[in-house]
Design a protein around this motif. Structure first.
Motif, short mmCIF file in Angstrom:
data_model
loop_
_atom_site.label_atom_id
_atom_site.label_comp_id
_atom_site.label_asym_id
_atom_site.label_seq_id
_atom_site.Cartn_x
_atom_site.Cartn_y
_atom_site.Cartn_z
N PHE A 1 59.28 38.74 62.26
CA PHE A 1 60.61 39.21 61.90
C PHE A 1 61.16 40.21 62.90
O PHE A 1 61.99 41.04 62.57
CB PHE A 1 60.62 39.80 60.48
CG PHE A 1 59.51 40.77 60.18
CD1 PHE A 1 59.69 42.12 60.41
CD2 PHE A 1 58.29 40.34 59.68
CE1 PHE A 1 58.68 43.03 60.14
CE2 PHE A 1 57.27 41.23 59.41
CZ PHE A 1 57.47 42.59 59.64
N ARG B 1 65.00 39.53 63.76
CA ARG B 1 65.86 39.95 62.67
C ARG B 1 66.08 41.46 62.73
O ARG B 1 67.20 41.95 62.64
CB ARG B 1 65.19 39.58 61.33
CG ARG B 1 66.05 39.85 60.14
CD ARG B 1 65.27 39.68 58.86
NE ARG B 1 64.36 40.78 58.64
CZ ARG B 1 63.30 40.74 57.85
NH1 ARG B 1 63.00 39.65 57.20
NH2 ARG B 1 62.53 41.79 57.70
N GLU C 1 69.59 43.33 63.28
CA GLU C 1 70.08 44.19 62.21
C GLU C 1 70.18 45.65 62.63
O GLU C 1 71.03 46.39 62.17
CB GLU C 1 69.14 44.12 60.99
CG GLU C 1 69.32 42.87 60.18
CD GLU C 1 68.28 42.77 59.08
OE1 GLU C 1 67.50 43.71 58.89
OE2 GLU C 1 68.24 41.72 58.42
N TYR D 1 69.12 34.69 57.65
CA TYR D 1 69.29 36.10 58.01
C TYR D 1 70.74 36.57 57.78
O TYR D 1 71.44 36.91 58.72
CB TYR D 1 68.96 36.30 59.49
CG TYR D 1 67.49 36.20 59.85
CD1 TYR D 1 66.52 36.08 58.87
CD2 TYR D 1 67.10 36.25 61.18
CE1 TYR D 1 65.18 36.00 59.21
CE2 TYR D 1 65.75 36.18 61.53
CZ TYR D 1 64.80 36.04 60.53
OH TYR D 1 63.49 35.97 60.88
N ALA E 1 71.70 40.03 59.25
CA ALA E 1 71.74 40.04 60.71
C ALA E 1 73.00 39.36 61.21
O ALA E 1 73.66 39.84 62.14
CB ALA E 1 70.50 39.35 61.26
N THR F 1 66.74 44.16 56.26
CA THR F 1 66.30 43.27 55.19
C THR F 1 65.05 43.82 54.51
O THR F 1 64.90 43.74 53.30
CB THR F 1 66.05 41.87 55.76
OG1 THR F 1 67.28 41.35 56.23
CG2 THR F 1 65.49 40.94 54.72
#
Lengths: 527, 117
Positions: free
Chosen positions: A124, A127, A131, A161, A164, B56
């Motif tokens: 990840f 991502r 982000e 995502y 993102a 996230t």
């Protein structure tokens, strides 16, 4: 001013003319961050990702604007080649060399694609970078596009995502507003355009030719190479595809950071690498370390080792295309070539840590299940072979239906085929997915052969993960006849009258383990 | 909100000036002594700032609720505090992470901040 005591304090950021908090470590001394070298992640979690002003205040977009003013595109290609930057997406091809192919190809239109289709289970980093610092990626893309002469670019990002995608789109709007994206940027006669293309979630679309097909609106299937995309790619034009992390490195290299970048890392792998740590490890998260750091340092010194004092067993690196690293190889220095020498690969940088409670056959089964679902079906060895490999693995992790010799032979035959089948798939598949598909199986067989043999011959799983291999019996001396297990058994496999010892009917038992969990007298025995 | 509007023009000026400088005078670096820089880089703040780790991984750990309760708290107590949503700092195991910067003090980070303040 005092810190509340009922809250977990982590670290503080020293600021000029400000008082510091007592007994709170500085960010750079905090154990998790102390041994890291944060290039790509330097702004993540610190700056506001959707504020272009903050990014600029910390030097953002200076690399790009200085470069287009004072450096020629071929100089930029040279710089990147000189820095030794290699693709962070998996293959590890020298970025500068790839750029030169595209730079030297004459065409009326060239494309740059940012590959943000991060599909590996346990990875990840891309991502988090998008982000946490989307402007860094945009600046990297601008630099790359300038070097190869591309005026149009795409970000191919997974639909999984959403956050993102949202932040990336905000960042693009901001960059447009201040004239960083558009036509004739700052009067330099350079045009640059970015489009966000949301992928529908096929793992194979992370493979560059399949990705190109997907952007063109065709089915996501790989094409034979050559011609390489750098010469004939998207819509038949020269196309460079770089990973998010590769592009995010660029602003540290161009125009003045080549020497600094070269000084970090090993002889053939330069710079830093971001790893995503997950699984059985105390501190899961993202770690950016210089190339050449050992896996042991990453897992034990930075991430705090294995929880609950369990024993380390293995770490899966590079997702379904990679392999596992065992205790004996933990001291290997992270670098593209050394990892390949032990049958693993850098991949995108997911590290899934496994402790003694993990069954390696089960891990291989998980990855094979993933791969066989994601195989696009173009090459038969990959489509049918991975399916067959999964069936064999399922066979050896299930209880045999009958105990006939014929079946035992079938199971054994299946396993001898695993390695051969793996080799055929590797050699006859078109794209990276197929060529690396058998890796999880081959690598676990290589390092944990005895576990496979236990599953096959003794029908035993030492980690008690393959539940169907367990045989349950009731210890008549301990059983009080409370009937709890008999009531809970989903298949009515436990018989016995109240206050007398119970028995398990083996033919009916599905080895679910419910009786073991509910028994208060420890009278259920697993063998 | 009116304050933000005023901030925006200053921000615009800051961005345009610096981008122009990067391009036209490549040897120049950002003037760290300027007032704009200090405000934008948060070297100098006039009111407290609360940073919530909202990548996230943060949202997965409950940052959404934390963020909401922080905003509610500010709203009910009517205090002037900036709330900034951040990406992931990498220490996903300690999410939701909340940083607090009070004028005159270093920015400090707290881990596992659930809905309480």
């Amino acid at each position: 001013m005092e810190i509340p005591t009922d809250i977990e304090t982590l670290y503080q950021f020293p600021t000029e003319n400000s008082r510091s908090w007592e007994s709170v470590l500085n960010f750079t001394d905090y154990p998790y961050f102390k041994n890291q070298k944060r290039f790509v992640l330097q702004n993540c979690g610190i700056l506001n990702p959707v504020s272009i002003a903050e990014y600029i205040a910390f030097g953002g977009y200076s690399s790009y604007l200085k470069t287009i003013k004072s450096n020629k595109p071929n100089e930029v290609c040279e710089m990147v080649e000189e820095s030794g930057l290699r693709g962070r997406g998996g293959g590890g091809f020298t970025t500068g060399t790839k750029w030169k192919f595209a730079h030297n190809t004459e065409a009326d239109q060239k494309y740059l694609i940012c590959n943000a289709d991060e599909g590996d289970p346990g990875a990840f980093m891309d991502r988090a970078v998008i982000e946490g610092d989307p402007h860094r990626l945009l600046e990297g893309m601008m630099l790359a596009a300038y070097a190869i002469g591309a005026s149009k670019s795409y970000v191919y990002i997974r639909a999984e995502y959403p956050l993102a995608i949202k932040r990336l789109k905000i960042a693009i709007e901001q960059a447009k507003k201040y004239g960083l994206i558009g036509e004739n940027i700052f009067g330099s006669e350079i045009d640059f355009e970015i489009k966000v293309k949301v992928g529908a979630g096929a793992f194979v679309c992370g493979e560059e030719t399949a990705l190109i097909n997907s952007i063109e609106g065709k089915r996501g299937m790989p094409k034979p190479r050559p011609p390489f995309p750098a010469v004939k790619g998207l819509f038949g034009k020269p196309t460079i595809i770089n990973n998010v992390e590769t592009l995010s490195c660029l602003r540290e290299i161009i125009p003045t950071g080549v020497e600094e970048f070269k000084a970090i890392g090993t002889e053939r792998s330069k710079g830093t690498k971001v790893f995503a740590l997950s699984g059985k490890v105390n501190l899961t998260g993202l770690v950016e370390v210089p190339m050449g750091t050992t896996i042991r340092e990453v897992i034990f010194d930075i991430a705090g080792g294995i929880p609950n004092n369990k024993k380390f067993k293995s770490v899966q690196i590079g997702g379904p295309s990679g392999g596992c690293i065992t205790e004996e190889n933990l001291d290997i220095e992270v670098d593209y070539d050394s990892l390949i020498s032990i049958g693993a690969m850098m991949g995108s940088g997911g590290l899934v840590v496994m402790d003694e409670d993990t069954c390696m056959v089960d891990v291989a089964k998980f990855f094979m299940d993933f791969i066989q679902r994601e195989s696009c079906g173009k090459c038969i060895p990959c489509r049918e072979g991975t399916r067959r490999m999964l069936e064999i693995l399922e066979d050896i992790t299930h209880k045999p239906v009958t105990s006939s010799e014929n079946e035992a032979l079938e199971r054994f035959k299946g396993v001898t085929q695993l390695e051969k089948l793996g080799k055929v798939i590797k050699e006859t598949s078109l794209c990276g997915l197929g060529q690396t598909a058998p890796n999880p199986v081959l690598s676990t067989i290589k390092w944990f052969r005895e576990e496979y043999e236990e599953h096959i011959f003794d029908r035993k799983c030492r980690a008690n993960v393959c539940t169907e291999l367990r045989t349950f019996t009731i210890d008549v001396d301990n059983c009080t006849g409370c009937t709890v297990c008999a009531k809970k058994c989903p298949t009515d496999a436990i018989i016995g009258s109240r206050k007398t010892p119970h028995f398990i009917v083996e033919d009916k038992c599905i080895s679910c383990g419910t009786c073991y969990d509910v028994c208060k007298f420890n009278s259920i025995v697993i063998s | 909100m009116s304050k933000k509007q005023g901030g925006k023009t200053m921000t615009d000026k800051f961005i345009n000036t610096n981008l122009g400088l990067f391009y036209n005078k490549p040897d120049n670096s950002i003037k760290t002594e300027s007032e704009d820089y200090k405000v934008i880089s948060r070297h100098k703040i006039n009111k407290p700032v609360v940073f919530v780790g909202a990548g996230t991984c943060g949202y997965g750990a409950g940052a959404g609720k934390t963020l909401e309760s922080v905003k509610n708290y500010i709203h009910t107590k009517k205090i002037d505090i900036d709330v900034v949503e951040l990406g992931c700092i990498g220490l996903c195991a300690a999410e939701p992470i909340v940083d607090v910067q009070i004028p005159g003090f270093n920015r400090i980070a707290f881990g596992h901040v659930t809905e309480k303040k």
